[in-house]
Design an enzyme around this catalytic site. Structure first.
Site, PDB file in Angstrom:
ATOM      1  N   ASP A 285      49.466  26.034  40.240  1.00 63.51           N
ATOM      2  CA  ASP A 285      48.584  26.486  39.148  1.00 63.51           C
ATOM      3  C   ASP A 285      47.113  26.223  39.443  1.00 63.51           C
ATOM      4  O   ASP A 285      46.308  26.013  38.533  1.00 63.51           O
ATOM      5  CB  ASP A 285      48.960  25.799  37.811  1.00 63.51           C
ATOM      6  CG  ASP A 285      50.442  25.883  37.524  1.00 63.51           C
ATOM      7  OD1 ASP A 285      50.991  26.986  37.649  1.00 63.51           O
ATOM      8  OD2 ASP A 285      51.052  24.841  37.197  1.00 63.51           O
TER       9      ASP A 285
ATOM     10  N   LYS B  21      45.330  30.183  42.410  1.00 59.97           N
ATOM     11  CA  LYS B  21      45.497  30.960  43.651  1.00 59.97           C
ATOM     12  C   LYS B  21      45.370  32.451  43.363  1.00 59.97           C
ATOM     13  O   LYS B  21      44.804  33.192  44.159  1.00 59.97           O
ATOM     14  CB  LYS B  21      46.878  30.681  44.268  1.00 59.97           C
ATOM     15  CG  LYS B  21      47.055  29.254  44.729  1.00 59.97           C
ATOM     16  CD  LYS B  21      48.453  29.000  45.224  1.00 59.97           C
ATOM     17  CE  LYS B  21      49.492  29.084  44.133  1.00 59.97           C
ATOM     18  NZ  LYS B  21      49.405  28.053  43.084  1.00 59.97           N
TER      19      LYS B  21
ATOM     20  N   GLN C 108      53.202  28.163  43.930  1.00 56.87           N
ATOM     21  CA  GLN C 108      53.272  26.712  43.672  1.00 56.87           C
ATOM     22  C   GLN C 108      52.250  25.959  44.532  1.00 56.87           C
ATOM     23  O   GLN C 108      51.252  26.530  44.921  1.00 56.87           O
ATOM     24  CB  GLN C 108      54.691  26.171  43.905  1.00 56.87           C
ATOM     25  CG  GLN C 108      55.704  26.661  42.882  1.00 56.87           C
ATOM     26  CD  GLN C 108      56.581  27.758  43.401  1.00 56.87           C
ATOM     27  OE1 GLN C 108      56.717  27.952  44.597  1.00 56.87           O
ATOM     28  NE2 GLN C 108      57.181  28.507  42.514  1.00 56.87           N
TER      29      GLN C 108
ATOM     30  N   GLY D 155      53.908  32.317  38.235  1.00 59.33           N
ATOM     31  CA  GLY D 155      53.082  33.228  37.450  1.00 59.33           C
ATOM     32  C   GLY D 155      51.627  33.097  37.828  1.00 59.33           C
ATOM     33  O   GLY D 155      51.005  32.090  37.557  1.00 59.33           O
ATOM     34  N   HIS D 156      51.099  34.108  38.511  1.00 60.73           N
ATOM     35  CA  HIS D 156      49.669  34.121  38.804  1.00 60.73           C
ATOM     36  C   HIS D 156      48.974  34.888  37.689  1.00 60.73           C
ATOM     37  O   HIS D 156      49.438  35.951  37.291  1.00 60.73           O
ATOM     38  CB  HIS D 156      49.381  34.912  40.083  1.00 60.73           C
ATOM     39  CG  HIS D 156      49.688  34.168  41.328  1.00 60.73           C
ATOM     40  ND1 HIS D 156      49.454  32.836  41.494  1.00 60.73           N
ATOM     41  CD2 HIS D 156      50.183  34.606  42.504  1.00 60.73           C
ATOM     42  CE1 HIS D 156      49.803  32.476  42.706  1.00 60.73           C
ATOM     43  NE2 HIS D 156      50.257  33.535  43.342  1.00 60.73           N
TER      44      HIS D 156
HETATM   45  P1  GDP Z   1      47.936  30.180  40.157  1.00 63.49           P
HETATM   46  O1  GDP Z   1      49.397  30.303  39.994  1.00 63.49           O
HETATM   47  O2  GDP Z   1      47.552  29.166  41.188  1.00 63.49           O
HETATM   48  O3  GDP Z   1      47.241  31.489  40.349  1.00 63.49           O
HETATM   49  O4  GDP Z   1      47.365  29.586  38.831  1.00 63.49           O
HETATM   50  P2  GDP Z   1      47.596  30.097  37.322  1.00 63.49           P
HETATM   51  O5  GDP Z   1      47.418  31.547  37.242  1.00 63.49           O
HETATM   52  O6  GDP Z   1      48.799  29.493  36.756  1.00 63.49           O
HETATM   53  O7  GDP Z   1      46.406  29.333  36.618  1.00 63.49           O
HETATM   54  C1  GDP Z   1      45.162  29.669  36.853  1.00 63.49           C
HETATM   55  C2  GDP Z   1      44.532  29.941  35.492  1.00 63.49           C
HETATM   56  O8  GDP Z   1      43.228  29.487  35.557  1.00 63.49           O
HETATM   57  C3  GDP Z   1      44.466  31.407  35.150  1.00 63.49           C
HETATM   58  O9  GDP Z   1      44.607  31.564  33.757  1.00 63.49           O
HETATM   59  C4  GDP Z   1      43.071  31.805  35.583  1.00 63.49           C
HETATM   60  O10 GDP Z   1      42.530  32.868  34.848  1.00 63.49           O
HETATM   61  C5  GDP Z   1      42.335  30.540  35.320  1.00 63.49           C
HETATM   62  N1  GDP Z   1      41.221  30.290  36.235  1.00 63.49           N
HETATM   63  C6  GDP Z   1      41.152  30.535  37.574  1.00 63.49           C
HETATM   64  N2  GDP Z   1      39.953  30.131  38.052  1.00 63.49           N
HETATM   65  C7  GDP Z   1      39.283  29.615  36.987  1.00 63.49           C
HETATM   66  C8  GDP Z   1      38.006  29.018  36.839  1.00 63.49           C
HETATM   67  O11 GDP Z   1      37.244  28.855  37.782  1.00 63.49           O
HETATM   68  N3  GDP Z   1      37.669  28.584  35.588  1.00 63.49           N
HETATM   69  C9  GDP Z   1      38.486  28.726  34.520  1.00 63.49           C
HETATM   70  N4  GDP Z   1      38.068  28.264  33.335  1.00 63.49           N
HETATM   71  N5  GDP Z   1      39.704  29.272  34.625  1.00 63.49           N
HETATM   72  C10 GDP Z   1      40.081  29.717  35.844  1.00 63.49           C
END
Ligand code: GDP
Length: 426
Positions: free
Chosen positions: A18, A21, A226, A45-46
Protein backbone atom coordinates in the site's frame (compact mmCIF):
# COMPACT_ATOMS: atom_id res chain seq x y z
CA UNK A 1 13.60 6.52 -15.05
CA UNK A 2 13.85 5.05 -18.53
CA UNK A 3 16.87 5.87 -20.69
CA UNK A 4 18.97 4.14 -23.33
CA UNK A 5 20.61 1.90 -20.71
CA UNK A 6 17.65 1.52 -18.35
CA UNK A 7 14.81 -0.15 -20.19
CA UNK A 8 13.54 -2.85 -17.85
CA UNK A 9 12.53 -1.41 -14.50
CA UNK A 10 10.92 -3.11 -11.50
CA UNK A 11 8.64 -1.26 -9.11
CA UNK A 12 8.49 -2.85 -5.67
CA UNK A 13 6.88 -1.88 -2.42
CA UNK A 14 9.68 -1.42 0.12
CA UNK A 15 7.48 -1.69 3.25
CA UNK A 16 4.35 -3.75 3.96
CA UNK A 17 2.45 -2.83 0.81
CA UNK A 18 0.00 0.00 0.00
CA UNK A 19 2.94 2.35 -0.53
CA UNK A 20 1.33 4.02 -3.53
CA UNK A 21 2.88 1.78 -6.19
CA UNK A 22 -0.20 2.28 -8.38
CA UNK A 23 0.48 6.00 -8.63
CA UNK A 24 4.17 5.52 -9.51
CA UNK A 25 3.36 2.84 -12.06
CA UNK A 26 0.84 5.25 -13.53
CA UNK A 27 3.42 8.05 -13.70
CA UNK A 28 6.17 5.83 -15.17
CA UNK A 29 3.79 4.15 -17.61
CA UNK A 30 3.84 7.36 -19.58
CA UNK A 31 7.17 6.23 -21.02
CA UNK A 32 6.63 2.47 -20.92
CA UNK A 33 5.75 0.22 -23.81
CA UNK A 34 4.82 -2.69 -21.56
CA UNK A 35 3.64 -3.02 -17.95
CA UNK A 36 3.69 -6.50 -16.43
CA UNK A 37 2.26 -7.78 -13.13
CA UNK A 38 4.46 -10.59 -11.80
CA UNK A 39 2.96 -11.91 -8.55
CA UNK A 40 -0.02 -11.79 -6.23
CA UNK A 41 -3.63 -12.02 -7.19
CA UNK A 42 -6.85 -10.10 -7.00
CA UNK A 43 -6.18 -8.89 -3.45
CA UNK A 44 -3.76 -6.28 -4.65
CA UNK A 45 -5.81 -3.13 -5.00
CA UNK A 46 -3.93 -0.29 -6.64
CA UNK A 47 -5.69 3.04 -6.59
CA UNK A 48 -4.98 5.51 -9.36
CA UNK A 49 -6.51 8.96 -9.37
CA UNK A 50 -6.98 10.57 -12.77
CA UNK A 51 -8.68 13.93 -12.68
CA UNK A 52 -11.78 13.50 -10.57
CA UNK A 53 -11.97 9.78 -11.23
CA UNK A 54 -10.48 7.10 -9.03
CA UNK A 55 -9.64 3.73 -10.60
CA UNK A 56 -9.07 0.70 -8.37
CA UNK A 57 -7.26 -2.04 -10.24
CA UNK A 58 -6.96 -5.48 -8.72
CA UNK A 59 -5.32 -7.65 -11.34
CA UNK A 60 -4.81 -5.57 -14.44
CA UNK A 61 -1.60 -3.50 -14.41
CA UNK A 62 -2.31 0.19 -13.92
CA UNK A 63 -0.48 0.83 -17.22
CA UNK A 64 -3.83 0.05 -18.87
CA UNK A 65 -4.91 3.61 -18.05
CA UNK A 66 -2.33 4.93 -20.53
CA UNK A 67 -3.47 4.58 -24.14
CA UNK A 68 -0.94 2.69 -26.22
CA UNK A 69 0.76 0.88 -23.32
CA UNK A 70 0.46 -2.88 -23.50
CA UNK A 71 -0.11 -4.85 -20.31
CA UNK A 72 0.53 -8.41 -19.28
CA UNK A 73 -0.26 -10.65 -16.35
CA UNK A 74 2.76 -12.86 -15.79
CA UNK A 75 3.08 -16.52 -14.83
CA UNK A 76 3.81 -15.60 -11.19
CA UNK A 77 0.31 -14.18 -10.69
CA UNK A 78 -2.54 -16.39 -9.55
CA UNK A 79 -5.33 -15.23 -11.81
CA UNK A 80 -8.94 -14.96 -10.76
CA UNK A 81 -10.59 -15.24 -14.19
CA UNK A 82 -14.02 -14.22 -12.94
CA UNK A 83 -12.97 -10.92 -11.42
CA UNK A 84 -10.56 -10.28 -14.32
CA UNK A 85 -13.50 -9.94 -16.67
CA UNK A 86 -15.47 -7.84 -14.20
CA UNK A 87 -12.47 -5.52 -14.09
CA UNK A 88 -12.10 -5.47 -17.88
CA UNK A 89 -15.80 -4.68 -18.31
CA UNK A 90 -15.62 -1.86 -15.75
CA UNK A 91 -12.65 -0.33 -17.55
CA UNK A 92 -14.47 -0.53 -20.87
CA UNK A 93 -17.53 1.10 -19.29
CA UNK A 94 -15.24 3.91 -18.10
CA UNK A 95 -14.03 4.44 -21.66
CA UNK A 96 -10.66 2.66 -21.34
CA UNK A 97 -9.69 0.76 -24.49
CA UNK A 98 -8.57 -2.71 -23.38
CA UNK A 99 -8.95 -4.56 -26.69
CA UNK A 100 -5.64 -5.95 -27.96
CA UNK A 101 -3.69 -4.41 -25.06
CA UNK A 102 -3.96 -7.06 -22.37
CA UNK A 103 -2.17 -10.41 -22.38
CA UNK A 104 -2.33 -13.23 -19.85
CA UNK A 105 0.45 -15.76 -19.36
CA UNK A 106 -0.42 -19.28 -20.45
CA UNK A 107 1.49 -20.48 -17.37
CA UNK A 108 -0.38 -18.41 -14.76
CA UNK A 109 -2.28 -20.48 -12.22
CA UNK A 110 -6.02 -19.98 -11.77
CA UNK A 111 -7.80 -19.01 -8.58
CA UNK A 112 -10.95 -21.13 -8.59
CA UNK A 113 -14.14 -20.93 -6.48
CA UNK A 114 -12.94 -23.75 -4.23
CA UNK A 115 -9.80 -21.78 -3.35
CA UNK A 116 -11.98 -18.90 -2.16
CA UNK A 117 -14.19 -21.27 -0.18
CA UNK A 118 -11.18 -22.80 1.60
CA UNK A 119 -9.65 -19.35 2.23
CA UNK A 120 -12.82 -17.82 3.64
CA UNK A 121 -13.54 -20.74 5.98
CA UNK A 122 -10.00 -21.38 7.23
CA UNK A 123 -9.10 -20.14 10.67
CA UNK A 124 -5.41 -20.13 9.67
CA UNK A 125 -6.21 -17.56 6.96
CA UNK A 126 -8.02 -15.43 9.53
CA UNK A 127 -5.02 -15.51 11.86
CA UNK A 128 -2.69 -14.23 9.13
CA UNK A 129 -5.36 -11.70 8.18
CA UNK A 130 -5.65 -12.72 4.51
CA UNK A 131 -8.19 -11.08 2.22
CA UNK A 132 -10.03 -14.39 1.79
CA UNK A 133 -9.84 -14.25 -1.99
CA UNK A 134 -8.37 -17.69 -2.50
CA UNK A 135 -4.88 -16.49 -3.26
CA UNK A 136 -3.05 -18.48 -0.57
CA UNK A 137 -4.84 -21.77 -1.38
CA UNK A 138 -4.18 -21.23 -5.13
CA UNK A 139 -0.44 -20.79 -4.45
CA UNK A 140 -0.54 -23.84 -2.16
CA UNK A 141 -1.99 -25.91 -5.00
CA UNK A 142 0.65 -24.52 -7.37
CA UNK A 143 3.51 -25.60 -5.10
CA UNK A 144 1.83 -28.93 -4.35
CA UNK A 145 1.65 -29.51 -8.13
CA UNK A 146 -2.12 -29.85 -8.32
CA UNK A 147 -2.79 -26.35 -9.69
CA UNK A 148 -4.79 -25.50 -12.81
CA UNK A 149 -2.99 -23.24 -15.27
CA UNK A 150 -4.50 -21.00 -17.92
CA UNK A 151 -3.13 -23.26 -20.67
CA UNK A 152 -5.05 -26.22 -19.22
CA UNK A 153 -8.23 -24.58 -20.47
CA UNK A 154 -7.14 -25.67 -23.96
CA UNK A 155 -7.51 -29.33 -23.03
CA UNK A 156 -11.01 -30.10 -21.79
CA UNK A 157 -10.35 -33.81 -21.22
CA UNK A 158 -7.38 -33.08 -18.95
CA UNK A 159 -9.11 -30.18 -17.26
CA UNK A 160 -11.74 -32.38 -15.60
CA UNK A 161 -9.05 -34.55 -13.98
CA UNK A 162 -7.21 -31.46 -12.71
CA UNK A 163 -10.35 -29.86 -11.30
CA UNK A 164 -11.32 -33.17 -9.65
CA UNK A 165 -7.95 -33.24 -7.89
CA UNK A 166 -8.28 -29.65 -6.70
CA UNK A 167 -11.87 -30.14 -5.52
CA UNK A 168 -10.98 -33.38 -3.67
CA UNK A 169 -8.20 -31.58 -1.82
CA UNK A 170 -10.39 -28.56 -1.06
CA UNK A 171 -13.16 -30.79 0.28
CA UNK A 172 -10.72 -32.65 2.50
CA UNK A 173 -9.62 -29.28 3.90
CA UNK A 174 -13.22 -28.15 4.42
CA UNK A 175 -14.05 -31.44 6.17
CA UNK A 176 -11.06 -30.93 8.47
CA UNK A 177 -12.43 -27.46 9.40
CA UNK A 178 -15.67 -29.14 10.48
CA UNK A 179 -17.80 -27.01 8.12
CA UNK A 180 -20.55 -28.39 5.89
CA UNK A 181 -19.78 -26.39 2.71
CA UNK A 182 -18.27 -28.42 -0.15
CA UNK A 183 -16.75 -27.59 -3.54
CA UNK A 184 -18.23 -29.04 -6.69
CA UNK A 185 -16.54 -30.29 -9.87
CA UNK A 186 -19.34 -29.71 -12.39
CA UNK A 187 -20.09 -26.11 -11.44
CA UNK A 188 -16.35 -25.31 -11.50
CA UNK A 189 -16.03 -26.83 -14.97
CA UNK A 190 -19.11 -24.99 -16.21
CA UNK A 191 -17.62 -21.70 -14.99
CA UNK A 192 -14.29 -22.45 -16.66
CA UNK A 193 -16.01 -23.40 -19.89
CA UNK A 194 -17.76 -20.04 -19.94
CA UNK A 195 -14.63 -18.04 -19.01
CA UNK A 196 -12.28 -19.92 -21.37
CA UNK A 197 -14.08 -18.35 -24.36
CA UNK A 198 -12.86 -14.92 -23.27
CA UNK A 199 -9.61 -15.92 -21.59
CA UNK A 200 -7.95 -18.07 -24.25
CA UNK A 201 -7.96 -15.36 -26.94
CA UNK A 202 -5.86 -13.08 -24.68
CA UNK A 203 -3.52 -15.87 -23.53
CA UNK A 204 0.10 -15.89 -24.70
CA UNK A 205 3.61 -16.99 -23.76
CA UNK A 206 4.23 -13.79 -21.81
CA UNK A 207 7.88 -14.60 -20.99
CA UNK A 208 8.62 -14.90 -24.70
CA UNK A 209 6.59 -11.83 -25.62
CA UNK A 210 8.44 -9.69 -23.05
CA UNK A 211 11.82 -11.15 -24.02
CA UNK A 212 11.15 -10.13 -27.61
CA UNK A 213 10.00 -6.69 -26.50
CA UNK A 214 13.21 -6.23 -24.50
CA UNK A 215 15.44 -7.35 -27.35
CA UNK A 216 13.80 -4.85 -29.67
CA UNK A 217 14.46 -1.95 -27.28
CA UNK A 218 11.07 -1.60 -25.57
CA UNK A 219 10.68 0.05 -22.16
CA UNK A 220 9.25 -2.55 -19.79
CA UNK A 221 7.88 -1.85 -16.34
CA UNK A 222 7.46 -4.79 -13.97
CA UNK A 223 4.78 -3.95 -11.41
CA UNK A 224 4.98 -5.53 -7.97
CA UNK A 225 2.07 -5.95 -5.62
CA UNK A 226 2.15 -5.88 -1.81
CA UNK A 227 5.54 -5.08 -0.27
CA UNK A 228 8.98 -6.51 0.43
CA UNK A 229 8.18 -7.20 4.09
CA UNK A 230 5.33 -9.41 2.90
CA UNK A 231 7.60 -11.51 0.66
CA UNK A 232 7.14 -15.20 1.45
CA UNK A 233 10.91 -15.63 1.98
CA UNK A 234 12.10 -12.23 3.14
CA UNK A 235 9.07 -10.85 4.94
CA UNK A 236 7.82 -11.22 8.49
CA UNK A 237 6.96 -14.90 8.06
CA UNK A 238 4.32 -16.28 8.67
CA UNK A 239 2.58 -12.90 8.44
CA UNK A 240 3.37 -12.65 4.75
CA UNK A 241 1.75 -13.11 1.39
CA UNK A 242 2.16 -16.33 -0.59
CA UNK A 243 4.45 -15.02 -3.32
CA UNK A 244 7.85 -13.42 -3.95
CA UNK A 245 7.14 -9.70 -3.96
CA UNK A 246 10.78 -8.63 -4.32
CA UNK A 247 12.91 -7.95 -7.42
CA UNK A 248 13.93 -11.62 -7.68
CA UNK A 249 10.26 -12.53 -7.97
CA UNK A 250 9.86 -10.04 -10.81
CA UNK A 251 12.12 -12.08 -13.11
CA UNK A 252 10.60 -15.40 -12.11
CA UNK A 253 7.03 -14.17 -12.25
CA UNK A 254 7.42 -12.55 -15.67
CA UNK A 255 9.46 -15.33 -17.21
CA UNK A 256 12.56 -13.28 -18.07
CA UNK A 257 16.15 -13.50 -16.88
CA UNK A 258 17.14 -11.60 -13.71
CA UNK A 259 20.02 -10.27 -15.85
CA UNK A 260 17.48 -8.48 -18.04
CA UNK A 261 16.47 -6.13 -15.20
CA UNK A 262 18.25 -2.77 -15.22
CA UNK A 263 16.78 -0.89 -12.26
CA UNK A 264 14.58 -1.34 -9.21
CA UNK A 265 12.54 1.53 -7.81
CA UNK A 266 11.43 1.03 -4.21
CA UNK A 267 8.21 2.77 -3.24
CA UNK A 268 7.99 3.91 0.37
CA UNK A 269 5.50 5.96 2.26
CA UNK A 270 6.93 8.87 4.23
CA UNK A 271 5.74 6.81 7.23
CA UNK A 272 4.86 3.13 7.70
CA UNK A 273 1.64 1.15 7.53
CA UNK A 274 0.66 -2.46 7.62
CA UNK A 275 -2.65 -4.19 7.23
CA UNK A 276 -3.43 -7.40 9.08
CA UNK A 277 -1.47 -9.04 11.85
CA UNK A 278 2.27 -9.35 12.42
CA UNK A 279 5.12 -7.17 13.62
CA UNK A 280 5.16 -3.43 13.04
CA UNK A 281 7.96 -2.15 15.28
CA UNK A 282 7.22 1.57 14.86
CA UNK A 283 3.44 1.24 15.39
CA UNK A 284 1.92 4.40 16.84
CA UNK A 285 -0.27 4.61 19.88
CA UNK A 286 -3.52 6.51 20.06
CA UNK A 287 -4.40 9.26 19.30
CA UNK A 288 -1.48 9.64 16.85
CA UNK A 289 -2.36 6.39 15.10
CA UNK A 290 -5.91 7.52 14.27
CA UNK A 291 -4.63 10.95 13.28
CA UNK A 292 -2.21 9.47 10.74
CA UNK A 293 -4.78 6.93 9.49
CA UNK A 294 -7.32 9.68 8.90
CA UNK A 295 -4.87 12.08 7.26
CA UNK A 296 -3.46 9.35 5.03
CA UNK A 297 -6.84 7.70 4.37
CA UNK A 298 -5.25 4.43 5.42
CA UNK A 299 -8.03 2.01 4.60
CA UNK A 300 -7.59 -0.92 2.19
CA UNK A 301 -8.62 -0.35 -1.45
CA UNK A 302 -10.02 -3.89 -1.73
CA UNK A 303 -11.27 -4.66 1.76
CA UNK A 304 -11.75 -1.27 3.43
CA UNK A 305 -9.74 -2.57 6.39
CA UNK A 306 -8.13 0.05 8.62
CA UNK A 307 -4.33 -0.01 8.32
CA UNK A 308 -2.01 0.14 11.32
CA UNK A 309 0.24 3.21 11.20
CA UNK A 310 3.75 4.01 12.40
CA UNK A 311 6.70 6.35 11.92
CA UNK A 312 9.13 5.80 9.05
CA UNK A 313 11.21 2.72 9.79
CA UNK A 314 14.73 3.09 8.38
CA UNK A 315 15.67 -0.46 9.40
CA UNK A 316 12.85 -1.89 7.30
CA UNK A 317 13.56 0.20 4.22
CA UNK A 318 17.33 -0.32 4.40
CA UNK A 319 16.62 -4.05 4.44
CA UNK A 320 14.27 -3.70 1.47
CA UNK A 321 16.96 -1.73 -0.39
CA UNK A 322 19.42 -4.57 0.18
CA UNK A 323 17.24 -7.53 -0.79
CA UNK A 324 15.79 -5.78 -3.83
CA UNK A 325 18.97 -4.06 -5.00
CA UNK A 326 17.04 -0.79 -5.08
CA UNK A 327 18.55 1.74 -7.44
CA UNK A 328 16.19 4.51 -6.34
CA UNK A 329 13.43 5.40 -3.91
CA UNK A 330 10.06 7.03 -4.48
CA UNK A 331 8.75 8.57 -1.27
CA UNK A 332 4.96 8.92 -1.35
CA UNK A 333 2.42 10.67 0.84
CA UNK A 334 4.82 13.28 2.17
CA UNK A 335 1.79 15.60 2.35
CA UNK A 336 0.21 13.37 5.00
CA UNK A 337 2.86 14.59 7.47
CA UNK A 338 2.25 18.27 6.67
CA UNK A 339 0.41 19.04 9.91
CA UNK A 340 2.69 17.29 12.43
CA UNK A 341 4.74 19.43 14.84
CA UNK A 342 7.54 16.91 14.75
CA UNK A 343 8.23 13.69 12.90
CA UNK A 344 10.30 10.66 13.78
CA UNK A 345 12.43 8.19 11.86
CA UNK A 346 13.47 4.88 13.35
CA UNK A 347 17.22 4.35 13.05
CA UNK A 348 17.53 1.00 14.84
CA UNK A 349 15.90 -1.43 17.26
CA UNK A 350 17.00 -2.13 20.77
CA UNK A 351 16.42 -5.83 21.36
CA UNK A 352 17.54 -6.85 24.84
CA UNK A 353 20.95 -5.21 25.21
CA UNK A 354 21.70 -5.20 21.50
CA UNK A 355 21.17 -2.48 18.92
CA UNK A 356 19.98 -3.82 15.58
CA UNK A 357 20.28 -1.78 12.40
CA UNK A 358 19.69 -4.79 10.16
CA UNK A 359 16.19 -6.23 10.10
CA UNK A 360 16.08 -9.59 11.91
CA UNK A 361 14.22 -12.65 10.62
CA UNK A 362 13.22 -13.82 14.09
CA UNK A 363 9.72 -12.69 15.02
CA UNK A 364 10.35 -13.34 18.69
CA UNK A 365 13.19 -10.81 18.57
CA UNK A 366 10.97 -8.34 16.71
CA UNK A 367 8.21 -8.63 19.30
CA UNK A 368 10.54 -7.18 21.92
CA UNK A 369 12.10 -4.59 19.60
CA UNK A 370 12.26 -1.04 21.01
CA UNK A 371 12.49 1.36 18.08
CA UNK A 372 15.19 4.02 18.45
CA UNK A 373 13.82 7.30 17.15
CA UNK A 374 15.45 10.39 15.82
CA UNK A 375 13.08 13.36 15.97
CA UNK A 376 13.02 16.02 13.30
CA UNK A 377 11.10 19.28 13.03
CA UNK A 378 7.75 19.16 11.27
CA UNK A 379 7.11 21.70 8.51
CA UNK A 380 3.49 22.62 9.21
CA UNK A 381 2.97 23.86 5.65
CA UNK A 382 1.23 22.22 2.74
CA UNK A 383 3.56 20.40 0.36
CA UNK A 384 0.73 19.58 -2.08
CA UNK A 385 1.70 22.22 -4.62
CA UNK A 386 5.46 21.64 -4.61
CA UNK A 387 6.77 20.41 -7.96
CA UNK A 388 10.50 20.67 -7.23
CA UNK A 389 12.58 19.68 -4.21
CA UNK A 390 13.56 23.34 -3.82
CA UNK A 391 9.89 24.27 -3.43
CA UNK A 392 9.52 22.01 -0.38
CA UNK A 393 9.81 23.54 3.08
CA UNK A 394 13.31 23.23 4.58
CA UNK A 395 12.33 20.73 7.33
CA UNK A 396 10.64 18.48 4.73
CA UNK A 397 13.85 18.47 2.65
CA UNK A 398 15.83 17.62 5.80
CA UNK A 399 13.43 14.78 6.52
CA UNK A 400 13.91 13.39 3.01
CA UNK A 401 17.70 13.77 3.29
CA UNK A 402 17.63 11.76 6.50
CA UNK A 403 15.60 8.99 4.83
CA UNK A 404 18.08 8.93 1.96
CA UNK A 405 21.08 8.63 4.29
CA UNK A 406 19.44 5.98 6.49
CA UNK A 407 18.43 3.82 3.53
CA UNK A 408 21.62 4.55 1.56
CA UNK A 409 19.58 4.94 -1.61
CA UNK A 410 18.90 8.07 -3.63
CA UNK A 411 15.38 9.47 -3.75
CA UNK A 412 14.21 9.66 -7.35
CA UNK A 413 10.61 10.80 -6.78
CA UNK A 414 8.56 12.44 -4.07
CA UNK A 415 4.78 12.27 -4.22
CA UNK A 416 2.79 15.02 -2.51
CA UNK A 417 -0.81 14.11 -3.29
CA UNK A 418 -3.08 11.62 -4.98
CA UNK A 419 -3.18 13.34 -8.39
CA UNK A 420 -0.93 12.41 -11.30
CA UNK A 421 0.68 15.85 -11.41
CA UNK A 422 1.46 15.89 -7.67
CA UNK A 423 4.91 14.43 -8.11
CA UNK A 424 8.44 15.75 -7.79
CA UNK A 425 11.13 14.23 -9.95
CA UNK A 426 14.31 14.61 -7.89
P1 GDP B 1 -0.53 0.58 -3.80
O1 GDP B 1 -1.20 -0.74 -3.74
O2 GDP B 1 0.90 0.52 -3.37
O3 GDP B 1 -0.70 1.27 -5.12
O4 GDP B 1 -1.20 1.50 -2.74
P2 GDP B 1 -2.76 1.82 -2.53
O5 GDP B 1 -3.39 2.13 -3.81
O6 GDP B 1 -3.37 0.83 -1.66
O7 GDP B 1 -2.63 3.11 -1.63
C1 GDP B 1 -2.17 4.23 -2.12
C2 GDP B 1 -3.22 5.29 -1.83
O8 GDP B 1 -2.54 6.46 -1.55
C3 GDP B 1 -4.12 5.58 -3.00
O9 GDP B 1 -5.40 5.92 -2.53
C4 GDP B 1 -3.46 6.79 -3.65
O10 GDP B 1 -4.36 7.62 -4.33
C5 GDP B 1 -2.90 7.46 -2.46
N1 GDP B 1 -1.65 8.19 -2.71
C6 GDP B 1 -0.61 7.84 -3.51
N2 GDP B 1 0.36 8.77 -3.44
C7 GDP B 1 -0.09 9.71 -2.57
C8 GDP B 1 0.47 10.92 -2.06
O11 GDP B 1 1.58 11.31 -2.38
N3 GDP B 1 -0.29 11.61 -1.16
C9 GDP B 1 -1.51 11.20 -0.76
N4 GDP B 1 -2.17 11.95 0.13
N5 GDP B 1 -2.06 10.07 -1.21
C10 GDP B 1 -1.36 9.35 -2.11
Amino acid sequence: MFDSKTRTVVIVGAQWGDEGKGKLVDVLSERADWVVRYQGGANAGHTVQIGEKSFVLHQIPSGILHPGVRCAIGNGVVLDPETLFTEIDELIADGVDVQGRLYVSDRAHLVLPFHKLVDSLSSASREIGTTGRGIGPAYEDKIARRGVRVLDLRHRDRLRTLVEKGVAHANAMLASYGVHERADVDSTLALLERLARRLLPITDDVGLVIHRAITTGANVLLEGAQGSLLDVDHGTYPFVTSSSTTTGGAAIGTGISPMAIHAALGIVKAYTTRVGNGPLPTELEEPLSTQMRTLGNEFGATTGRARRCGWFDGVVVKYAARINGLTGLAVTKLDVLDSFDRVAVCTGYKIGDDLYTDFPGDLTALEGAMPQYEWLDGWRTSTANARTLAALPGPARKYLDRIESLVETAIAYVSVGTRRDQIISA
